[in-house]
Scaffold this motif. Structure first.
Motif, short mmCIF file in Angstrom:
data_model
loop_
_atom_site.label_atom_id
_atom_site.label_comp_id
_atom_site.label_asym_id
_atom_site.label_seq_id
_atom_site.Cartn_x
_atom_site.Cartn_y
_atom_site.Cartn_z
N VAL A 117 14.85 16.60 127.67
CA VAL A 117 13.54 17.13 128.05
C VAL A 117 13.24 16.80 129.51
O VAL A 117 12.72 17.62 130.25
N ARG A 118 13.60 15.59 129.92
CA ARG A 118 13.34 15.18 131.30
C ARG A 118 14.19 15.96 132.30
O ARG A 118 13.72 16.42 133.33
N SER A 119 15.49 16.09 131.97
CA SER A 119 16.44 16.61 132.96
C SER A 119 16.85 18.06 132.75
O SER A 119 17.27 18.73 133.70
N GLY A 120 16.78 18.53 131.51
CA GLY A 120 17.28 19.86 131.20
C GLY A 120 18.80 19.90 131.15
O GLY A 120 19.40 20.98 131.12
N SER A 121 19.44 18.72 131.10
CA SER A 121 20.90 18.63 131.11
C SER A 121 21.48 19.14 129.79
O SER A 121 21.13 18.65 128.72
N SER A 122 22.40 20.09 129.89
CA SER A 122 23.03 20.61 128.67
C SER A 122 23.88 19.55 127.99
O SER A 122 24.03 19.57 126.77
N SER A 123 24.42 18.60 128.76
CA SER A 123 25.22 17.54 128.15
C SER A 123 24.34 16.62 127.30
O SER A 123 24.76 16.16 126.23
N ASP A 124 23.11 16.35 127.75
CA ASP A 124 22.18 15.57 126.93
C ASP A 124 21.82 16.32 125.66
O ASP A 124 21.70 15.72 124.58
N LEU A 125 21.64 17.63 125.78
CA LEU A 125 21.32 18.44 124.61
C LEU A 125 22.46 18.38 123.60
O LEU A 125 22.22 18.11 122.41
N ARG A 126 23.68 18.61 124.04
CA ARG A 126 24.81 18.59 123.12
C ARG A 126 25.01 17.20 122.51
O ARG A 126 25.32 17.07 121.32
N ARG A 127 24.82 16.17 123.34
CA ARG A 127 25.00 14.80 122.84
C ARG A 127 23.94 14.47 121.80
O ARG A 127 24.23 13.81 120.79
N GLY A 128 22.72 14.93 122.01
CA GLY A 128 21.66 14.67 121.04
C GLY A 128 21.91 15.36 119.71
O GLY A 128 21.75 14.75 118.64
N VAL A 129 22.30 16.62 119.75
CA VAL A 129 22.58 17.35 118.51
C VAL A 129 23.81 16.78 117.82
O VAL A 129 23.86 16.67 116.59
N SER A 130 24.81 16.37 118.61
CA SER A 130 26.01 15.77 118.04
C SER A 130 25.67 14.49 117.28
O SER A 130 26.12 14.29 116.15
N SER A 131 24.89 13.62 117.89
CA SER A 131 24.51 12.37 117.22
C SER A 131 23.65 12.65 115.99
O SER A 131 23.77 11.96 114.97
N PHE A 132 22.80 13.66 116.09
CA PHE A 132 21.97 14.04 114.95
C PHE A 132 22.83 14.38 113.74
O PHE A 132 22.54 13.95 112.62
N VAL A 133 23.91 15.14 113.96
CA VAL A 133 24.78 15.54 112.86
C VAL A 133 25.66 14.37 112.41
O VAL A 133 25.77 14.07 111.22
N LYS A 134 26.30 13.68 113.37
CA LYS A 134 27.29 12.66 113.02
C LYS A 134 26.66 11.42 112.41
O LYS A 134 27.11 10.93 111.37
N LYS A 135 25.63 10.88 113.05
CA LYS A 135 25.04 9.64 112.56
C LYS A 135 23.77 9.90 111.75
O LYS A 135 23.56 9.30 110.71
N GLY A 136 22.94 10.79 112.25
CA GLY A 136 21.69 11.04 111.56
C GLY A 136 21.84 11.66 110.19
O GLY A 136 21.11 11.34 109.26
N MET A 137 22.84 12.58 110.06
CA MET A 137 23.03 13.26 108.78
C MET A 137 24.34 12.89 108.10
O MET A 137 24.70 13.47 107.09
N GLY A 138 25.07 11.93 108.67
CA GLY A 138 26.26 11.42 107.99
C GLY A 138 27.53 12.21 108.20
O GLY A 138 28.46 12.09 107.41
N GLY A 139 27.59 13.05 109.24
CA GLY A 139 28.78 13.84 109.49
C GLY A 139 28.61 15.28 109.07
O GLY A 139 27.69 15.63 108.32
N SER A 140 29.50 16.14 109.54
CA SER A 140 29.33 17.57 109.32
C SER A 140 29.43 17.97 107.85
O SER A 140 28.71 18.86 107.39
N SER A 141 30.32 17.33 107.09
CA SER A 141 30.45 17.70 105.68
C SER A 141 29.20 17.32 104.89
O SER A 141 28.69 18.11 104.09
N ARG A 142 28.71 16.10 105.13
CA ARG A 142 27.50 15.69 104.42
C ARG A 142 26.30 16.51 104.89
O ARG A 142 25.42 16.86 104.10
#
Length: 288
Positions: free
Chosen positions: A85-110
């Motif tokens: 939100v601060r920077s508009g960096s696409s790498s921050d966006l991808r990293r945030g969504v990646s962590s959301f799926v991997k750690k927040g939701m337990g991985g892509s299969s889960r």
């Protein structure tokens, strides 16, 4: 756009899969989810397919692994998206969504198992509209005729379609599916103003299914991460712009996954295509 309400997100130690999940899609009329969809053009191989390995499981089958969420499950995702939100960096966006799926939701299969209602909604909508187009079900033909006789607007017709497929709702997942279907049809009209909802081509139906899944993923990010965007002291216009970028990113990935799932030499059931697209998209998000 998003769900009707946001929350602080599921906390540490909460189960990845709530006990009511198996019944979450019961309120969706999925009678037409097995309608076949013709194969589309084979997309370019971008290296994001999941041909082998654990992430290629059926999303309706809960994967093995810890049932409880780890401490700070969304901390990294919130931090990365705050930076976005601060920077508009696409790498921050991808990293945030990646962590959301991997750690927040337990991985892509889960995550795919947790979001199975998204695939049910997309395939049910696609199958219903394909059946309406083909005129192969007398009961649907009668219903479509009644809608046309009422002279409803495109928006009103979309609401009637969603109401028919999800007449009651009630669970968080079904409410999200309702919103996602509604937004998906509205987006189709934005992209193709002259589209006839009851006479869509297979390509348009594929796009509509992709939009439904994409909006549901987008809704899920907002719902689970809570008010990460609203709490930041930035101009509303900037926040809305960043949310639009999140949606655009999700749309691109899901659309590519839907095209990939549809590619091949023979028709496949819409439920199968939607499941495969959801799994593939979540894998791409996790690995980005």
């Amino acid at each position: 756009m998003g769900t009707s309400a946001s929350s602080s997100g599921a906390g540490t130690g909460a189960p990845f899969d709530p006990p009511w999940l198996d019944d979450a899609g019961a309120g969706i009329d999925s009678d037409y989810a097995e309608v076949p969809l013709s194969p589309g053009a084979t997309p370019l191989d971008d290296g994001s397919s999941t041909e082998d390995g654990e992430d290629n499981q059926n999303p309706t089958t809960p994967p093995a692994g810890p049932a409880k969420a780890p401490p700070g499950r969304y901390q990294q995702a919130r931090g990365a998206l705050t930076g976005f939100v601060r920077s508009g960096s696409s790498s921050d966006l991808r990293r945030g969504v990646s962590s959301f799926v991997k750690k927040g939701m337990g991985g892509s299969s889960r995550a795919a198992s947790r979001m199975r209602t998204s695939a049910i909604a997309a395939s049910s909508l696609g199958g219903f509209l394909a059946t309406a187009r083909d005129g192969s079900d007398p009961s649907i033909n009668t219903w479509v005729d009644s809608i046309k006789q009422r002279g409803l607007s495109a928006k009103e017709t979309a609401l009637e379609v969603v109401q028919k497929l999800i007449p009651t709702g009630g669970s968080v997942d079904e409410d999200s599916a309702r919103h996602s279907m509604d937004h998906a049809i509205a987006h189709l009209y934005e992209v193709e103003p002259n589209a006839d909802i009851f006479n869509l081509t297979d390509d348009q139906i594929t796009n509509l299914m992709a939009y439904t899944v994409a909006f549901d993923v987008y809704n899920r990010v907002q719902l689970e991460l809570g008010q990460v965007f609203e709490k930041l002291k930035y101009a509303p216009q900037l926040v809305q712009n960043r949310l639009g970028q999140v949606l655009d990113y999700v749309m691109v990935v899901v659309n590519r996954s839907m095209q990939k799932a549809r590619a091949g030499g023979a028709p496949r059931a819409m439920r199968e295509i939607a499941n495969a697209a959801l799994q593939d998209a979540l894998t791409v998000f996790a690995e980005s």
